[in-house]
Scaffold this active site. Structure first.
Site, PDB file in Angstrom:
ATOM      1  N   PHE A 218     -21.619  34.537 -12.295  1.00  0.00           N
ATOM      2  CA  PHE A 218     -23.153  34.485 -12.477  1.00  0.00           C
ATOM      3  C   PHE A 218     -23.590  34.261 -10.827  1.00  0.00           C
ATOM      4  CE2 PHE A 218     -27.002  31.755 -12.584  1.00  0.00           C
ATOM      5  CZ  PHE A 218     -27.724  32.681 -13.588  1.00  0.00           C
ATOM      6  N   THR A 221     -27.410  31.753  -6.498  1.00  0.00           N
ATOM      7  CA  THR A 221     -27.406  31.064  -5.433  1.00  0.00           C
ATOM      8  C   THR A 221     -27.034  31.612  -3.980  1.00  0.00           C
ATOM      9  OG1 THR A 221     -26.985  29.020  -6.568  1.00  0.00           O
ATOM     10  CG2 THR A 221     -26.906  28.756  -4.444  1.00  0.00           C
ATOM     11  N   SER A 227     -32.255  25.762  -5.341  1.00  0.00           N
ATOM     12  CA  SER A 227     -33.106  25.270  -6.430  1.00  0.00           C
ATOM     13  C   SER A 227     -34.266  26.350  -6.652  1.00  0.00           C
ATOM     14  CB  SER A 227     -33.552  24.043  -6.442  1.00  0.00           C
ATOM     15  OG  SER A 227     -32.367  23.104  -6.472  1.00  0.00           O
ATOM     16  N   ILE A 254     -20.396  30.433  -5.945  1.00  0.00           N
ATOM     17  CA  ILE A 254     -20.345  31.026  -7.367  1.00  0.00           C
ATOM     18  C   ILE A 254     -19.085  30.801  -7.862  1.00  0.00           C
ATOM     19  CG2 ILE A 254     -20.100  33.524  -8.305  1.00  0.00           C
ATOM     20  CD1 ILE A 254     -22.857  32.614  -6.616  1.00  0.00           C
ATOM     21  N   GLU A 466     -26.467  24.404 -11.955  1.00  0.00           N
ATOM     22  CA  GLU A 466     -27.213  24.859 -13.141  1.00  0.00           C
ATOM     23  C   GLU A 466     -28.672  23.915 -13.443  1.00  0.00           C
ATOM     24  OE1 GLU A 466     -25.438  25.889 -16.920  1.00  0.00           O
ATOM     25  OE2 GLU A 466     -23.596  26.090 -16.015  1.00  0.00           O
TER      26      GLU A 466
END
Length: 658
Positions: A218, A221, A227, A254, A466
Site C-alpha cells: 500500500f 506515505t 498524516s 512502505i 495507519e
C-alpha cells in the site's frame, strides 16, 4: 406544564440556547473534511468540521419554515453518544455472527495455525534475520494465510471479518513482524481491490495474491505527506490517447515495499468537473505492477522493531499504468485510501489482544513461580493490581475487536469512529501491558531471551502507523462534533416551524432542562443489560449524558473554531474512547452472564471494575472542560511549549548554574 407553552421561535431559542446562525458542517465523507478554501485534509487534521451556515436564500428560508424536520438517527453507538443519545442496535446484545458452518470451519483453522506458530515460526530468528524466514513464508502460503478474505472462487479462504480477526489474534500472540508482513499484504495492500476493484481487476490480481505467489503493498506515505495524506506529490498524467497514466513520484516507509509485486498507489491526477468544466488536481488510486517497468525500491529500512517485516522506499519513474488499472473512479483515491484504512483497523485490535494474551501469560507464569520475601509474587497487592489491570485492558481490546468485526459482518456502514477507537485503545493497552509484564518479571523481563523486549520494540510502531493515535483522536472527536452539530442544525430548522415540529422541540427542550438540573434525561440500558450489571449500566448512561451535554456546550461556545481547540478535542476523544470501552465490556459481560459461561462471574468483576474507574475519569474530564482553571492550564501548556521550541530545547537554568 411544558405542553402549554406557546412555541414561538423566540421561546424555543431561549429554551434551547441555540445561537443563530448555528453551525453548518463541511463534512463530506467519514474520513475527510473540507473547509471554505476547498483544501482536502486527511482524517487526522479534519481541519474544518464545523462552519457557520452560509446565508440561505429567501426561497430556502420559506421552504424550511413550512417543513417538518425528519428524524434520521444513526445506528452507530459512537455517533449517538456525542449527541447525548443512546443507540443500542449495534452494541446490544453482544453480537454472535458466525453460523454453525462458519464456526466449524474456523475451529478447523485455529488448531493448525496455532501449531504452526508454536512449532514452525521462530520470532527471535525472524527478528535476527530481519526478514521472515523462507521456510516460514512458504508454510504461510501453503496454509492460505496470504488470502484469508479473498473469495474462495478466486483462490482465497473467503473468511468473514470475525473469522479473520480470530486468526490474526493468533498471529499477534506469536510474532508481530510476521503479522505486519501478512497485514500489509492483505489488510491494506490489496484490500482496495477487494473493496473497489471491478470484476476484471479482481479476477486478474486476486488469485496470485491469495496464493502468495505475488505480494502486495500500500503506497500512500511520502516524504512531505505523512498524516496529511492529501498533500502527496506523486503524479499520474493521462496519455493523450487515454489508454494509460504515467506515474512519477516516491513513497517512503512502505511495508512490503522491497518484496512486493503489486502496488496500490495513490497519486494526484487532473480531473475535470463535468458541471463547471473546471480542472482540478485530485487523488486517484492505481494498481501498479513491478513488471510495468520503472518501479524500484530502496534497501530495507533499519527499524526499532517489526524487523522481520520489509520496509522500504518505492519509486515510480515514468511508470505506464493502463487506464483499466484505476481503482474506483478517477479522482476518488482519497475515499479509497480512507476506506481501506478504516476497514482494516479492527484487525489491529484483534492482533494486539492476542499480543496481550501472550505477555500476560509470561507475567503470570513468573508471578506464580517467583518467590521473594518468603512469598510468591502473585500474593503481593502491588503485583495483583498490575495483573488485574493488564487483564482488564486485554478484555476491553478483545471486546472492541469482535464487536466491530461483527458489526461489519452484519453490514454496518458506520463503524469509522469505533474502528479508530479500537486502534487507539488496543495499541496503547498493548504497550502498557507489555511494559508491566517486564516490570513484573524484573531483570529477567529485560533480558532478550525472555522475548518481551522484542514485543515492546515491535509494539511501538502501532501507535504511529495507519493513522497516528494523536491524529485519530482528532478524527474521533471531530467526527463526534460533526454529528452533534448536525443535530443542532436540525433543531434550528425545526425552530422555523415550531408548530409542525412541536414534538421534537418539546423532547429537546425537556432533555436540556433535565440535564442542566442534574437529572436523568430518561436514557436507560436496563432492557439490554443483565440485571447483575444494572449499576454499571447506570454509570454508562450518566457518562453518555455528561458527554453529550459538554459537547453541545463546546459547540455553541466555539462553533467552527472548535477545530483549533486541540487541548479540548484530545480530552473529549479520551472520554469517548473510555465510554465506548464501557459499553463493549458491559455488552460482552451481559451476554456471558445470560449464557451462564464458566467465566461469567469473572467477566462481571472485570466489567464492574472497568466501568467504575472509567466513569470517574470521564466525569473528571468533563468537569475540567467546563472549568475556568482548564483555560489557564491550556494557556500555560501553550506558553511552555512555545518557549521550549523558540529556545531550541530546555529553557530553565541548570540547578548548578553552569
Amino acid at each position: 406544564m411544558m405542553q402549554s407553552v406557546r412555541w414561538t421561535p423566540a421561546v424555543c431559542q431561549r429554551a434551547l440556547q441555540v445561537v443563530t446562525p448555528t453551525i453548518a458542517l463541511g463534512f463530506r465523507s467519514p474520513a475527510c473534511f473540507v473547509i471554505s478554501n476547498g483544501r482536502l485534509y486527511a482524517s487526522h487534521s479534519a481541519q474544518a468540521v464545523l462552519e457557520k451556515a452560509a446565508s440561505e436564500s429567501t426561497a430556502e428560508v420559506k421552504t424550511a419554515t413550512n417543513m417538518k424536520v425528519p428524524s434520521l438517527e444513526s445506528k452507530s453507538f459512537a455517533v449517538s453518544m456525542f449527541k447525548g443519545q443512546l443507540s443500542t442496535e449495534q452494541v446490544f446484545p453482544f453480537p454472535s455472527v458466525l453460523n454453525e458452518e462458519q464456526s466449524q470451519f474456523l475451529k478447523e483453522l485455529v488448531g493448525p495455525v496455532s501449531k504452526f506458530f508454536e512449532e514452525v515460526n521462530d520470532p527471535a530468528k525472524n527478528d535476527a534475520l530481519e526478514k521472515v524466514e523462507d521456510g516460514t513464508m512458504q508454510g504461510l502460503k501453503e496454509m492460505g494465510a496470504f488470502g484469508l478474505q479473498v473469495p474462495a472462487d478466486l483462490g482465497g479462504l473467503g473468511l468473514t471479518n470475525t473469522q479473520y480477526a480470530r486468526l490474526v489474534e493468533i498471529v499477534g500472540m506469536h510474532d508481530l513482524g510476521v503479522g505486519i508482513t501478512l497485514g500489509a499484504h492483505q489488510s491494506i495492500g490489496f484490500k482496495g481491490i477487494l473493496l473497489f476493484g471491478n470484476k476484471k481487476q479482481k479476477e486478474k490480481y486476486l488469485p496470485s495474491l491469495a496464493s502468495g505467489e505475488k505480494i502486495a503493498a500500500f503506497c500512500l506515505t511520502e516524504p512531505a505527506s505523512g498524516s496529511d495524506a492529501a498533500s502527496i506529490k506523486t503524479t499520474a498524467v493521462k496519455s493523450e490517447c487515454g489508454q494509460y497514466y504515467t506515474l512519477n513520484g516516491g513513497k517512503i516507509w512502505i511495508s512490503n515495499g522491497g518484496i512486493a509485486d503489486i502496488f496500490t498507489v495513490f497519486a494526484k491526477s487532473q480531473v475535470k468537473d463535468e458541471t463547471t468544466g473546471e480542472v482540478k488536481d485530485k487523488i486517484s488510486a492505481f494498481i501498479a505492477e513491478k513488471d510495468f517497468g520503472g518501479v524500484t525500491s530502496g534497501p530495507p529500512e533499519k527499524k526499532m522493531g517489526i524487523k522481520a517485516s520489509n520496509t522500504a522506499e518505492v519509486h515510480f519513474d515514468n511508470v505506464r499504468v493502463p487506464a483499466d488499472n484505476v481503482l474506483g473512479e478517477i479522482g476518488s483515491g482519497f475515499k479509497v485510501a480512507m476506506n481501506i484504512l478504516n476497514n482494516g483497523r479492527f484487525g489491529m485490535a484483534a492482533a494486539l489482544s492476542g499480543t496481550m494474551k501472550g505477555v500476560i501469560s509470561k507475567a503470570v507464569d513468573h508471578a506464580a513461580n517467583r518467590t521473594q520475601f518468603g512469598n510468591k509474587l502473585h500474593n503481593f497487592g502491588a503485583i495483583q493490581e498490575k495483573v488485574a489491570r493488564m487483564a482488564m485492558l486485554q478484555y476491553v481490546s478483545e471486546s472492541m475487536a469482535y464487536m466491530i468485526s461483527a458489526n461489519m459482518d452484519m453490514g454496518a456502514t458506520e463503524f469509522q469512529i469505533e474502528a479508530a477507537i479500537s486502534k487507539i485503545f488496543a495499541s496503547e493497552a498493548a504497550w502498557n501491558v507489555s511494559d508491566e509484564c517486564i516490570q513484573i518479571m524484573g531483570g529477567m523481563g529485560f533480558m532478550k531471551d525472555a522475548g518481551v523486549e522484542r514485543v515492546m520494540r515491535d509494539l511501538r510502531i502501532f501507535r504511529i502507523f495507519e493513522g497516528t493515535n494523536d491524529i485519530l483522536r482528532l478524527f474521533v472527536a471531530l467526527n463526534g462534533f460533526q454529528n452533534a452539530g448536525n443535530q443542532l442544525k436540525n433543531i434550528q430548522k425545526a425552530l422555523k416551524n415550531p408548530i409542525g415540529n412541536a414534538g421534537l422541540l418539546v423532547s429537546e427542550i425537556g432533555k436540556r432542562i433535565k440535564r442542566r438540573a442534574g437529572m436523568s434525561t430518561g436514557l436507560s440500558l436496563k432492557s439490554v443489560v443483565h440485571p447483575e450489571l444494572n449499576s454499571s449500566g447506570e454509570l454508562t448512561v450518566k457518562a453518555i449524558e455528561e458527554l453529550g451535554g459538554v459537547v453541545e456546550i463546546l459547540l455553541l461556545k466555539h462553533g467552527k473554531k472548535i477545530v483549533d481547540e486541540q487541548f479540548v478535542l484530545m480530552r473529549v476523544a479520551d472520554s469517548a474512547i473510555d465510554l465506548y470501552a464501557m459499553v463493549v465490556v458491559l455488552s460482552r459481560a451481559s451476554r456471558s452472564l445470560s449464557q451462564g459461561l464458566p467465566s461469567a462471574e469473572h467477566e462481571k468483576v472485570l466489567c464492574e471494575t472497568w466501568c467504575t474507574e472509567t466513569y470517574a475519569r470521564i466525569t473528571k474530564n468533563m468537569k475540567e472542560l467546563n472549568s475556568s482553571s482548564s483555560k489557564q492550564l491550556f494557556r500555560n501548556l501553550r506558553a511552555i511549549s512555545k518557549a521550549v521550541v523558540e529556545n531550541g530545547g530546555i529553557v530553565s537554568a541548570h540547578p548548578l548554574g553552569f
